[in-house]
Design a protein around this motif. Sequence first.
Motif, mmCIF file in Angstrom:
data_model
loop_
_atom_site.group_PDB
_atom_site.id
_atom_site.type_symbol
_atom_site.label_atom_id
_atom_site.label_comp_id
_atom_site.label_asym_id
_atom_site.label_seq_id
_atom_site.Cartn_x
_atom_site.Cartn_y
_atom_site.Cartn_z
ATOM 1 N N GLU A 40 0.827 -0.894 -0.404
ATOM 2 C CA GLU A 40 0.078 -0.173 0.102
ATOM 3 C C GLU A 40 1.076 0.980 0.152
ATOM 4 O O GLU A 40 0.773 2.327 -0.610
ATOM 5 N N LYS A 41 1.930 1.552 1.425
ATOM 6 C CA LYS A 41 2.785 2.794 0.787
ATOM 7 C C LYS A 41 3.187 2.257 -0.865
ATOM 8 O O LYS A 41 3.958 3.406 -1.340
ATOM 9 N N TRP A 42 3.601 1.798 -1.308
ATOM 10 C CA TRP A 42 4.875 1.505 -2.424
ATOM 11 C C TRP A 42 3.694 2.337 -3.218
ATOM 12 O O TRP A 42 4.661 3.448 -4.374
ATOM 13 N N GLN A 43 2.202 1.103 -3.671
ATOM 14 C CA GLN A 43 0.999 2.047 -4.390
ATOM 15 C C GLN A 43 1.267 4.145 -4.921
ATOM 16 O O GLN A 43 1.563 3.932 -5.149
ATOM 17 N N GLN A 76 -6.943 12.765 -1.315
ATOM 18 C CA GLN A 76 -8.879 12.556 -1.130
ATOM 19 C C GLN A 76 -9.097 12.211 -3.058
ATOM 20 O O GLN A 76 -9.328 12.460 -3.414
ATOM 21 N N TYR A 77 -8.805 10.634 -2.721
ATOM 22 C CA TYR A 77 -9.257 10.281 -3.519
ATOM 23 C C TYR A 77 -10.704 10.213 -4.527
ATOM 24 O O TYR A 77 -10.658 10.081 -6.042
ATOM 25 N N GLY A 78 -11.518 10.207 -3.820
ATOM 26 C CA GLY A 78 -12.533 10.259 -4.382
ATOM 27 C C GLY A 78 -12.797 11.359 -4.687
ATOM 28 O O GLY A 78 -13.863 12.099 -5.223
ATOM 29 N N LEU A 99 -6.470 11.590 -18.788
ATOM 30 C CA LEU A 99 -7.237 11.987 -18.225
ATOM 31 C C LEU A 99 -7.671 11.007 -17.267
ATOM 32 O O LEU A 99 -8.494 10.694 -16.397
ATOM 33 N N LEU A 100 -8.343 9.317 -18.828
ATOM 34 C CA LEU A 100 -9.253 8.404 -18.128
ATOM 35 C C LEU A 100 -8.188 7.709 -17.567
ATOM 36 O O LEU A 100 -8.205 6.472 -16.366
ATOM 37 N N ASN A 101 -6.621 7.544 -17.421
ATOM 38 C CA ASN A 101 -5.750 6.802 -16.861
ATOM 39 C C ASN A 101 -5.985 7.723 -15.386
ATOM 40 O O ASN A 101 -5.785 6.329 -14.052
ATOM 41 N N ASN A 102 -5.593 8.912 -15.165
ATOM 42 C CA ASN A 102 -5.888 9.417 -13.445
ATOM 43 C C ASN A 102 -7.849 9.269 -12.956
ATOM 44 O O ASN A 102 -6.943 8.556 -11.652
ATOM 45 N N CYS A 103 -9.156 8.731 -14.158
ATOM 46 C CA CYS A 103 -9.718 8.198 -13.236
ATOM 47 C C CYS A 103 -8.985 6.659 -12.916
ATOM 48 O O CYS A 103 -9.964 6.335 -11.465
ATOM 49 N N LEU A 109 -6.345 3.931 -6.219
ATOM 50 C CA LEU A 109 -6.241 3.785 -4.645
ATOM 51 C C LEU A 109 -7.546 3.997 -3.666
ATOM 52 O O LEU A 109 -7.524 4.165 -2.476
ATOM 53 N N ASP A 110 -9.469 4.474 -4.221
ATOM 54 C CA ASP A 110 -10.130 3.662 -3.956
ATOM 55 C C ASP A 110 -11.269 3.336 -3.056
ATOM 56 O O ASP A 110 -12.015 2.606 -2.513
ATOM 57 N N GLY A 111 -9.704 1.870 -3.851
ATOM 58 C CA GLY A 111 -10.833 0.397 -3.543
ATOM 59 C C GLY A 111 -11.630 0.574 -4.877
ATOM 60 O O GLY A 111 -12.296 -0.242 -4.556
ATOM 61 N N GLN A 112 -11.675 1.080 -5.404
ATOM 62 C CA GLN A 112 -12.995 0.630 -6.507
ATOM 63 C C GLN A 112 -12.244 0.029 -7.846
ATOM 64 O O GLN A 112 -11.972 0.567 -8.441
ATOM 65 N N TYR A 113 -12.032 -1.622 -7.580
ATOM 66 C CA TYR A 113 -11.204 -2.570 -9.083
ATOM 67 C C TYR A 113 -11.530 -2.723 -9.424
ATOM 68 O O TYR A 113 -11.198 -2.756 -11.349
ATOM 69 N N THR A 114 -13.433 -2.862 -9.178
ATOM 70 C CA THR A 114 -13.844 -2.781 -10.630
ATOM 71 C C THR A 114 -13.776 -2.434 -11.435
ATOM 72 O O THR A 114 -13.772 -2.191 -13.194
ATOM 73 N N GLU A 115 -14.553 -1.129 -11.368
ATOM 74 C CA GLU A 115 -14.501 0.501 -11.650
ATOM 75 C C GLU A 115 -13.483 0.520 -12.922
ATOM 76 O O GLU A 115 -12.916 1.172 -13.263
#
Length: 149
Positions: A40-43, A76-78, A99-103, A109-115
């Motif tokens: 997590e720290k590395w990411q 502040q990921y969300g 922009l899509l990469n940033n999304c 980082l917000d834990g929305q892995y499927t999205e």
Amino acid sequence: MFIHSSHMLNHHSPTKPLSPAKLNADVMEKQLVAMLEADEKWQLTTNRPSKVLSESVPQELKDTIEAGNVLLDNGQYGEALGRYLSIVGLEGTRECHELLNNCALAMLLDGQYTECLDMCKRCLDLNSNSLPAYLFAARANRCLGQLDA
């Protein structure tokens, strides 16, 4: 990080040692927790938002993206994701894979892995050479336990 069994404390009884199977499970659990915390720290230190280089993106939209980048850098990921999503698909951003990469990064980082995986696919549809999209997709798959994806 390897945790030697001699460093383990017996939380069950100060006089009765743990069985080898229980000791092994405790050691494995502590090693896994340490590995996940380090990952997590590395990411957080290796994932950086993309700067928009495309000339087709109007400056006001670049400013919104940059505001999202600042939020992302501050954890502040969300909120960052909200900024990015507010302009996805607007004229001037339809071909903006950064922009899509940033999304995708904010979702990861917000834990929305499927999205995150869905957003990475959208990005790769625009630019099949987008290394961040491949990286974020790999990390999202790993977080989902899909190691063969």
